[in-house]
Design a protein around this motif. Structure first.
Motif, PDB file in Angstrom:
ATOM      1  N   ASN A 238    -120.362 -59.504 -55.348  1.00  0.00           N
ATOM      2  CA  ASN A 238    -119.368 -58.427 -55.343  1.00  0.00           C
ATOM      3  C   ASN A 238    -118.054 -58.953 -55.892  1.00  0.00           C
ATOM      4  O   ASN A 238    -117.829 -60.163 -55.932  1.00  0.00           O
ATOM      5  CB  ASN A 238    -119.084 -57.946 -53.910  1.00  0.00           C
ATOM      6  CG  ASN A 238    -120.189 -57.115 -53.308  1.00  0.00           C
ATOM      7  OD1 ASN A 238    -120.439 -56.002 -53.731  1.00  0.00           O
ATOM      8  ND2 ASN A 238    -120.863 -57.679 -52.310  1.00  0.00           N
ATOM      9  N   SER A 239    -117.176 -58.033 -56.246  1.00  0.00           N
ATOM     10  CA  SER A 239    -115.769 -58.376 -56.377  1.00  0.00           C
ATOM     11  C   SER A 239    -115.117 -58.092 -55.023  1.00  0.00           C
ATOM     12  O   SER A 239    -115.626 -57.285 -54.251  1.00  0.00           O
ATOM     13  CB  SER A 239    -115.117 -57.525 -57.468  1.00  0.00           C
ATOM     14  OG  SER A 239    -115.149 -56.154 -57.108  1.00  0.00           O
ATOM     15  N   PRO A 240    -113.999 -58.758 -54.689  1.00  0.00           N
ATOM     16  CA  PRO A 240    -113.367 -58.516 -53.388  1.00  0.00           C
ATOM     17  C   PRO A 240    -113.000 -57.059 -53.156  1.00  0.00           C
ATOM     18  O   PRO A 240    -113.013 -56.567 -52.028  1.00  0.00           O
ATOM     19  CB  PRO A 240    -112.132 -59.406 -53.424  1.00  0.00           C
ATOM     20  CG  PRO A 240    -112.498 -60.506 -54.362  1.00  0.00           C
ATOM     21  CD  PRO A 240    -113.347 -59.851 -55.421  1.00  0.00           C
TER      22      PRO A 240
ATOM     23  N   THR B  13    -109.973 -65.840 -58.492  1.00  0.00           N
ATOM     24  CA  THR B  13    -111.233 -66.519 -58.183  1.00  0.00           C
ATOM     25  C   THR B  13    -112.127 -66.618 -59.410  1.00  0.00           C
ATOM     26  O   THR B  13    -112.833 -67.612 -59.597  1.00  0.00           O
ATOM     27  CB  THR B  13    -111.978 -65.775 -57.054  1.00  0.00           C
ATOM     28  OG1 THR B  13    -111.096 -65.593 -55.959  1.00  0.00           O
ATOM     29  CG2 THR B  13    -113.209 -66.537 -56.611  1.00  0.00           C
TER      30      THR B  13
ATOM     31  N   PHE C 187    -109.787 -61.189 -57.305  1.00  0.00           N
ATOM     32  CA  PHE C 187    -110.882 -61.269 -58.275  1.00  0.00           C
ATOM     33  C   PHE C 187    -110.447 -62.080 -59.491  1.00  0.00           C
ATOM     34  O   PHE C 187    -111.202 -62.937 -59.987  1.00  0.00           O
ATOM     35  CB  PHE C 187    -111.295 -59.853 -58.671  1.00  0.00           C
ATOM     36  CG  PHE C 187    -112.579 -59.767 -59.458  1.00  0.00           C
ATOM     37  CD1 PHE C 187    -113.725 -60.429 -59.041  1.00  0.00           C
ATOM     38  CD2 PHE C 187    -112.648 -58.991 -60.606  1.00  0.00           C
ATOM     39  CE1 PHE C 187    -114.920 -60.328 -59.749  1.00  0.00           C
ATOM     40  CE2 PHE C 187    -113.832 -58.879 -61.323  1.00  0.00           C
ATOM     41  CZ  PHE C 187    -114.963 -59.555 -60.900  1.00  0.00           C
TER      42      PHE C 187
ATOM     43  N   SER D  23    -114.548 -63.860 -62.136  1.00  0.00           N
ATOM     44  CA  SER D  23    -115.665 -62.930 -61.969  1.00  0.00           C
ATOM     45  C   SER D  23    -116.989 -63.658 -61.779  1.00  0.00           C
ATOM     46  O   SER D  23    -117.837 -63.237 -60.982  1.00  0.00           O
ATOM     47  CB  SER D  23    -115.751 -61.990 -63.180  1.00  0.00           C
ATOM     48  OG  SER D  23    -115.972 -62.719 -64.376  1.00  0.00           O
TER      49      SER D  23
ATOM     50  N   SER E 140    -109.636 -58.093 -48.479  1.00  0.00           N
ATOM     51  CA  SER E 140    -108.459 -57.676 -49.239  1.00  0.00           C
ATOM     52  C   SER E 140    -107.449 -56.988 -48.328  1.00  0.00           C
ATOM     53  O   SER E 140    -106.228 -57.163 -48.480  1.00  0.00           O
ATOM     54  CB  SER E 140    -108.880 -56.739 -50.378  1.00  0.00           C
ATOM     55  OG  SER E 140    -109.761 -57.404 -51.266  1.00  0.00           O
TER      56      SER E 140
ATOM     57  N   CYS F 149    -117.301 -64.960 -58.150  1.00  0.00           N
ATOM     58  CA  CYS F 149    -117.443 -63.844 -57.209  1.00  0.00           C
ATOM     59  C   CYS F 149    -118.820 -63.209 -57.297  1.00  0.00           C
ATOM     60  O   CYS F 149    -119.488 -62.993 -56.272  1.00  0.00           O
ATOM     61  CB  CYS F 149    -116.365 -62.791 -57.465  1.00  0.00           C
ATOM     62  SG  CYS F 149    -114.718 -63.246 -56.883  1.00  0.00           S
TER      63      CYS F 149
ATOM     64  N   GLU G 258    -119.918 -55.078 -60.691  1.00  0.00           N
ATOM     65  CA  GLU G 258    -118.661 -54.354 -60.775  1.00  0.00           C
ATOM     66  C   GLU G 258    -118.867 -52.849 -60.693  1.00  0.00           C
ATOM     67  O   GLU G 258    -117.911 -52.077 -60.692  1.00  0.00           O
ATOM     68  CB  GLU G 258    -117.933 -54.715 -62.068  1.00  0.00           C
ATOM     69  CG  GLU G 258    -117.460 -56.166 -62.117  1.00  0.00           C
ATOM     70  CD  GLU G 258    -116.672 -56.480 -63.360  1.00  0.00           C
ATOM     71  OE1 GLU G 258    -115.559 -55.931 -63.502  1.00  0.00           O
ATOM     72  OE2 GLU G 258    -117.164 -57.261 -64.200  1.00  0.00           O
TER      73      GLU G 258
ATOM     74  N   GLY H 226    -107.115 -56.824 -53.938  1.00  0.00           N
ATOM     75  CA  GLY H 226    -108.476 -57.247 -54.280  1.00  0.00           C
ATOM     76  C   GLY H 226    -108.621 -57.599 -55.743  1.00  0.00           C
ATOM     77  O   GLY H 226    -109.335 -58.542 -56.102  1.00  0.00           O
ATOM     78  N   ARG H 227    -107.942 -56.843 -56.591  1.00  0.00           N
ATOM     79  CA  ARG H 227    -108.021 -57.119 -58.027  1.00  0.00           C
ATOM     80  C   ARG H 227    -107.426 -58.489 -58.336  1.00  0.00           C
ATOM     81  O   ARG H 227    -107.976 -59.264 -59.130  1.00  0.00           O
ATOM     82  CB  ARG H 227    -107.284 -56.032 -58.810  1.00  0.00           C
ATOM     83  CG  ARG H 227    -107.508 -56.095 -60.321  1.00  0.00           C
ATOM     84  CD  ARG H 227    -106.714 -55.032 -61.035  1.00  0.00           C
ATOM     85  NE  ARG H 227    -105.316 -55.377 -61.084  1.00  0.00           N
ATOM     86  CZ  ARG H 227    -104.761 -56.186 -61.998  1.00  0.00           C
ATOM     87  NH1 ARG H 227    -105.531 -56.747 -62.919  1.00  0.00           N
ATOM     88  NH2 ARG H 227    -103.477 -56.444 -61.984  1.00  0.00           N
TER      89      ARG H 227
END
Length: 493
Positions: free
Chosen positions: A130-132, A119, A116, A121, A138, A124, A281, A112-113
């Motif tokens: 959200n972040s993934p 893509t 993120f 921040s 993820s 997203c 975040e 997921g990081r």
């Protein structure tokens, strides 16, 4: 006639029957009595067999009908609540390909990081809110990268509630709310975030059909009817993740209203009409059950890992033979602020609201000559309450206007000390209501079918277990809270 609601948890399946005319609760059960096993093939992994959920749904149904003495032919339809963020994979024959990677599995954190970072921040947070993170998409990408041969067989991916609906109806589908909890809904374009799937290298064809949260989502098949004991042809009318459903169960649907839980972890789920975020975040934003394109209803969720688990730990270490009711009385016997003893309740893993810091809990100001077990208990409860207030401040910065807080009557909010602290520091009334997620799912299905004009009408028989208003001695609470926040600031430095 009755409606049946299921709450598909990772520990058990809960089921409830509600009267189709009054909305009152006929019976509730859970199955199994002993917690379901969670498999952990590697450290940080958590898996369950989706077919086991289905077996337990059938057992819970049988138990519920027996306990209530209700004939199955009196059941009109079904509502489903379920553990969020899990991943279920099926092939073209709708057969499960692997154990579900459930909500508490952390294997996809780095996946997921990276999503993120790839893509960006801004994209997203503006489109996904959200972040993934370590959510469903993820986990799906993790499978693609680490189990490629299995991934090649994937026909559709689903959430746990989608799978139970599939078993009941034979139809593979999901909802907008469900896609948003998997971090796959674009709130700006009001459609699935296919662009994010492209970044992840995953075909949008893997997304099931998207249905409204409140709708006829399929009819019970003959095969399902034989297995679970419900009538063939009755509809599934509602489906939602456990936290959005908990809010619905408490009739929390409009901007400013907040649903809170204080179990092993603590959750504050606030409704907003703003599809944007500046704290994306530290919190998560999902499409609430009544979200519609053009009429945003966003559930802004803050989760605190170290809440009830801290209090249960304190009980086991300090007063193991004392009931929680007696613990609360002991805690209330010492002054606000526990004579300058303070506890940061962050000893249960990384805390998202603290930017994923994982430094453990902290005790400050302990004096061996002044402090007794009563002070430890009060400082523990106050520390948890202060973490809720701190979280509510984050939500306010994200555009949430507090109007009222509602909680179920099976958690920390039963404590007068705990609830009074939060109420006083936020200036907000707290209502503790007798209800459950399975009951809420049944009522939502009945409302979707047209048996009630509103969720409020469906829940009109619920009892108010307790209510709390801000205390007059605000300065004492505020002073204790400011000292706690100073500790937190040092903790994060």
């Amino acid at each position: 006639m009755y409606w049946i609601g299921y709450d598909i948890g990772s520990s058990s399946i809960k089921a409830a029957l509600i009267d189709a005319e009054k909305g009152s609760v006929k019976s509730t059960v859970q199955y199994p009595e002993k917690e379901m096993e969670i498999q952990s093939p590697k450290a940080g992994w958590a898996e369950q067999d989706p077919e086991t959920w289905w077996q337990h749904v059938c057992e819970a149904t049988s138990k519920l009908l027996a306990v209530s003495a209700v004939n199955s032919n009196e059941i009109k339809g079904i509502g489903i609540s379920y553990q969020m963020h899990g991943l279920v994979l099926v092939d073209k024959e709708m057969q499960v390909l692997r154990p579900s990677i459930i909500w508490c599995d952390s294997r996809a954190v780095e996946t997921g990081r990276q999503l993120f970072l790839e893509t960006g921040s801004e994209k997203c947070l503006s489109n996904l809110l959200n972040s993934p993170g370590n959510f469903t998409l993820s986990k799906l990408k993790w499978v693609k990268e680490n189990e490629p041969l299995l991934f090649d067989q994937v026909h559709k991916f689903m959430l746990p509630g989608d799978f139970i609906a599939l078993k009941l109806t034979g139809h593979c589908s999901t909802t907008i709310s469900g896609l948003s909890e998997g971090i796959l809904w674009d709130f700006k374009d009001d459609k699935s975030a296919n662009w994010l799937l492209e970044v992840a290298g995953i075909s949008p064809d893997l997304i099931p059909e998207v249905l409204p949260t409140f709708s006829d989502q399929g009819r019970i098949t003959k095969a399902a009817a034989l297995q679970c004991g419900l009538p063939k042809g009755i509809p599934v009318m509602y489906r939602a993740g456990d936290q959005p459903n908990n809010a619905l169960s408490l009739n929390v649907l409009e901007p400013g209203e907040i649903a809170a839980t204080g179990g092993t972890s603590g959750v504050v789920y606030a409704i907003s009409d703003q599809a944007n975020t500046v704290e994306g975040e530290r919190i998560n934003c999902f499409a609430h059950v009544n979200h519609q394109p053009g009429t945003a209803r966003i559930g802004k969720m803050l989760c605190i890992n170290g809440t009830g688990i801290q209090y249960s730990w304190m009980r086991s270490q300090v007063a193991p033979d004392v009931s929680y009711h007696e613990l609360n009385k002991m805690a209330a016997s010492v002054p606000i602020g526990a004579n300058n003893l303070r506890i940061l309740p962050f000893g249960n893993g990384a805390e998202r609201m603290l930017y994923n810091e994982n430094r453990g809990a902290r005790v400050s100001g302990l004096n061996f000559n002044r402090h007794k077990k009563e002070h430890l208990l009060r400082a523990s409860l106050e520390g948890i309450a202060f973490s809720f207030v701190y979280g509510l401040e984050i939500l306010e910065r994200d555009g949430v206007n507090l109007s009222r807080v509602k909680a179920g009557n099976d958690n920390l909010f039963q404590s007068e000390l705990f609830s009074n602290t939060i109420s006083t520091l936020t200036g907000t009334n707290i209502e503790v209501v007798e209800t459950t997620g399975a009951v809420g799912a049944a009522r939502a299905a009945a409302w979707a079918f047209g048996d009630f004009s509103s969720i409020d009408e469906a829940a009109s028989t619920d009892q108010l277990a307790a209510s709390f208003e801000p205390m007059t001695n605000t300065d004492e609470y505020q002073e204790a809270y400011e000292l706690w926040k100073n500790d937190l600031k040092e903790y994060l430095t």
